[in-house]
Design a protein around this motif. Structure first.
Motif, PDB file in Angstrom:
ATOM      1  N   ILE A 179       0.835  -1.204   0.000  1.00  0.00           N
ATOM      2  CA  ILE A 179       0.000   0.000   0.000  1.00  0.00           C
ATOM      3  C   ILE A 179       0.870   1.255   0.000  1.00  0.00           C
ATOM      4  N   GLU A 180       1.918   1.244   0.805  1.00  0.00           N
ATOM      5  CA  GLU A 180       2.774   2.424   0.921  1.00  0.00           C
ATOM      6  C   GLU A 180       3.587   2.683  -0.348  1.00  0.00           C
ATOM      7  N   ARG A 181       3.878   1.630  -1.109  1.00  0.00           N
ATOM      8  CA  ARG A 181       4.739   1.778  -2.281  1.00  0.00           C
ATOM      9  C   ARG A 181       3.977   1.809  -3.606  1.00  0.00           C
ATOM     10  N   PHE A 182       2.711   1.464  -3.592  1.00  0.00           N
ATOM     11  CA  PHE A 182       1.964   1.336  -4.849  1.00  0.00           C
ATOM     12  C   PHE A 182       1.711   2.683  -5.509  1.00  0.00           C
ATOM     13  N   ASP A 183       1.890   2.707  -6.818  1.00  0.00           N
ATOM     14  CA  ASP A 183       1.598   3.894  -7.615  1.00  0.00           C
ATOM     15  C   ASP A 183       0.361   3.611  -8.461  1.00  0.00           C
ATOM     16  N   PRO A 184      -0.785   4.238  -8.150  1.00  0.00           N
ATOM     17  CA  PRO A 184      -2.024   3.973  -8.890  1.00  0.00           C
ATOM     18  C   PRO A 184      -1.917   4.277 -10.383  1.00  0.00           C
ATOM     19  N   ASP A 185      -0.922   5.055 -10.782  1.00  0.00           N
ATOM     20  CA  ASP A 185      -0.767   5.391 -12.198  1.00  0.00           C
ATOM     21  C   ASP A 185      -0.149   4.247 -12.998  1.00  0.00           C
ATOM     22  N   ARG A 186       0.419   3.269 -12.295  1.00  0.00           N
ATOM     23  CA  ARG A 186       1.014   2.132 -13.005  1.00  0.00           C
ATOM     24  C   ARG A 186      -0.079   1.279 -13.634  1.00  0.00           C
ATOM     25  N   GLU A 187       0.235   0.699 -14.771  1.00  0.00           N
ATOM     26  CA  GLU A 187      -0.765  -0.106 -15.483  1.00  0.00           C
ATOM     27  C   GLU A 187      -0.799  -1.527 -14.922  1.00  0.00           C
ATOM     28  N   ILE A 188      -1.150  -1.614 -13.652  1.00  0.00           N
ATOM     29  CA  ILE A 188      -1.259  -2.912 -13.002  1.00  0.00           C
ATOM     30  C   ILE A 188      -2.252  -2.791 -11.865  1.00  0.00           C
ATOM     31  N   LYS A 189      -3.070  -3.826 -11.681  1.00  0.00           N
ATOM     32  CA  LYS A 189      -4.044  -3.806 -10.585  1.00  0.00           C
ATOM     33  C   LYS A 189      -3.318  -3.914  -9.247  1.00  0.00           C
ATOM     34  N   PHE A 190      -3.854  -3.213  -8.240  1.00  0.00           N
ATOM     35  CA  PHE A 190      -3.218  -3.284  -6.931  1.00  0.00           C
ATOM     36  C   PHE A 190      -3.226  -4.716  -6.414  1.00  0.00           C
ATOM     37  N   GLU A 191      -4.327  -5.449  -6.629  1.00  0.00           N
ATOM     38  CA  GLU A 191      -4.418  -6.815  -6.124  1.00  0.00           C
ATOM     39  C   GLU A 191      -3.258  -7.669  -6.642  1.00  0.00           C
ATOM     40  N   THR A 192      -2.930  -7.511  -7.921  1.00  0.00           N
ATOM     41  CA  THR A 192      -1.836  -8.271  -8.515  1.00  0.00           C
ATOM     42  C   THR A 192      -0.508  -7.903  -7.858  1.00  0.00           C
ATOM     43  N   TYR A 193      -0.298  -6.601  -7.702  1.00  0.00           N
ATOM     44  CA  TYR A 193       0.925  -6.104  -7.078  1.00  0.00           C
ATOM     45  C   TYR A 193       1.014  -6.573  -5.624  1.00  0.00           C
ATOM     46  N   ALA A 194      -0.088  -6.468  -4.899  1.00  0.00           N
ATOM     47  CA  ALA A 194      -0.092  -6.798  -3.475  1.00  0.00           C
ATOM     48  C   ALA A 194       0.143  -8.284  -3.230  1.00  0.00           C
ATOM     49  N   ILE A 195      -0.477  -9.135  -4.027  1.00  0.00           N
ATOM     50  CA  ILE A 195      -0.319 -10.579  -3.836  1.00  0.00           C
ATOM     51  C   ILE A 195       1.155 -10.976  -3.956  1.00  0.00           C
ATOM     52  N   ALA A 196       1.838 -10.403  -4.942  1.00  0.00           N
ATOM     53  CA  ALA A 196       3.265 -10.704  -5.100  1.00  0.00           C
ATOM     54  C   ALA A 196       4.062 -10.255  -3.885  1.00  0.00           C
ATOM     55  N   ARG A 197       3.749  -9.053  -3.363  1.00  0.00           N
ATOM     56  CA  ARG A 197       4.461  -8.534  -2.188  1.00  0.00           C
ATOM     57  C   ARG A 197       4.139  -9.370  -0.940  1.00  0.00           C
ATOM     58  N   ILE A 198       2.870  -9.739  -0.776  1.00  0.00           N
ATOM     59  CA  ILE A 198       2.453 -10.535   0.385  1.00  0.00           C
ATOM     60  C   ILE A 198       3.165 -11.881   0.381  1.00  0.00           C
ATOM     61  N   LYS A 199       3.141 -12.546  -0.777  1.00  0.00           N
ATOM     62  CA  LYS A 199       3.815 -13.841  -0.884  1.00  0.00           C
ATOM     63  C   LYS A 199       5.306 -13.693  -0.592  1.00  0.00           C
ATOM     64  N   GLY A 200       5.915 -12.675  -1.179  1.00  0.00           N
ATOM     65  CA  GLY A 200       7.342 -12.478  -0.987  1.00  0.00           C
ATOM     66  C   GLY A 200       7.707 -12.272   0.466  1.00  0.00           C
ATOM     67  N   THR A 201       6.898 -11.495   1.184  1.00  0.00           N
ATOM     68  CA  THR A 201       7.178 -11.233   2.597  1.00  0.00           C
ATOM     69  C   THR A 201       7.040 -12.500   3.434  1.00  0.00           C
ATOM     70  N   ILE A 202       5.996 -13.287   3.176  1.00  0.00           N
ATOM     71  CA  ILE A 202       5.804 -14.533   3.920  1.00  0.00           C
ATOM     72  C   ILE A 202       6.967 -15.487   3.686  1.00  0.00           C
ATOM     73  N   ILE A 203       7.362 -15.636   2.416  1.00  0.00           N
ATOM     74  CA  ILE A 203       8.468 -16.532   2.087  1.00  0.00           C
ATOM     75  C   ILE A 203       9.766 -16.047   2.734  1.00  0.00           C
ATOM     76  N   ASP A 204      10.009 -14.737   2.686  1.00  0.00           N
ATOM     77  CA  ASP A 204      11.221 -14.176   3.291  1.00  0.00           C
ATOM     78  C   ASP A 204      11.270 -14.456   4.790  1.00  0.00           C
ATOM     79  N   GLU A 205      10.124 -14.297   5.466  1.00  0.00           N
ATOM     80  CA  GLU A 205      10.080 -14.527   6.911  1.00  0.00           C
ATOM     81  C   GLU A 205      10.318 -16.003   7.237  1.00  0.00           C
TER      82      GLU A 205
END
Length: 257
Positions: free
Chosen positions: A66-92
């Protein structure tokens, strides 16, 4: 449940104010994504891994998204967020280093055997050939795959070195988000996505189907078992074997020339 219009307004307000209260409302709006991702990852992990912990890790990823997302990017937030969520869980989970060393070693041995056989045979090796290379029976190979699948995050979320300078890209990003924040990263992701596609095409048909259904169609291992007419544990074996083949094919085994 917030409507699309409500959500759009929240984004506009947060973008202009960066107000913590507005951010918290966005977190509540997208919290179900965390539960969804944590559930999918948790379904393939040992029972002692608490799903509540996965949700906590995932929330950190959602907040960062949420803090890093740019709404002007041509990508849905859900798509962006899922990748970040997965990455954080895997990293932890990786930071906890809870995967037994013996399991990591066995996975590397199988991966290396596949890579060496592919180089020698110029085709996909059979289970019999892989087992023979490792000095074990096919049944023992199956048991090893089962143990790896129960103890390891043998998934496309693993990090890979994808360039000569050692940049690392999460494979899940190559599927869900090819718009990297930097041009160099975007290029690396595009190259990896192409390499990943070629590697998946090289897989035996059943393993290719498991990867496609799990990562692209988002079926669970149990649902894939129903499609293929096999047990969930057999699907888990096929999934783990496919991932080890992909790692070998993409250079993870580092087989000498």
């Amino acid at each position: 449940m917030a409507t699309t219009e409500d959500t759009r307004s929240l984004w506009q307000e947060y973008r202009s104010s960066k107000d913590r209260g507005v951010r918290d409302r966005l977190i509540l709006t997208y919290a179900p994504l965390v539960k969804f991702v944590a559930g999918r990852i948790g379904s393939g992990l040992p029972a002692h891994v608490d799903e509540g912990d996965l949700v906590s890790y995932g929330l950190l990823g959602l907040i960062a998204a949420i803090e890093r997302f740019d709404p002007d990017r041509e990508i849905k937030f859900e798509t962006y967020a899922i990748a970040r969520i997965k990455g954080t869980i895997i990293d932890e989970l990786r930071a906890l280093d809870w995967v037994p060393r013996s399991v990591r070693s066995r996975a590397r041995d199988i991966e290396r055997a596949i890579a060496e056989l592919e180089k020698k045979l110029h085709r996909v090796p059979t289970d019999e050939e892989i087992a023979g290379k490792l000095g074990m029976t096919e049944e023992e190979l199956g048991d090893s795959l089962t143990q790896i699948s129960r103890s390891s995050i043998a998934a496309l979320d693993e990090l890979w070195t994808v360039s000569s300078v050692g940049d690392q890209i999460a494979l899940i990003d190559t599927i869900e988000d090819t718009h990297g924040p930097e041009p160099q990263t975007a290029l690396a992701q595009a190259e990896m996505k192409e390499a990943l596609g070629e590697a998946i095409a090289w897989l035996p048909e059943r393993e290719k189907l498991v990867v496609t259904l799990y990562y692209y169609e988002e079926l669970t291992l149990r649902e894939i078992g129903e499609v293929l007419g096999v047990t969930e544990s057999r699907v888990s074996q096929l999934h783990t074997k496919a991932i080890l083949r992909l790692k070998a094919r993409l250079g993870g085994a580092r087989v000498p020339s």
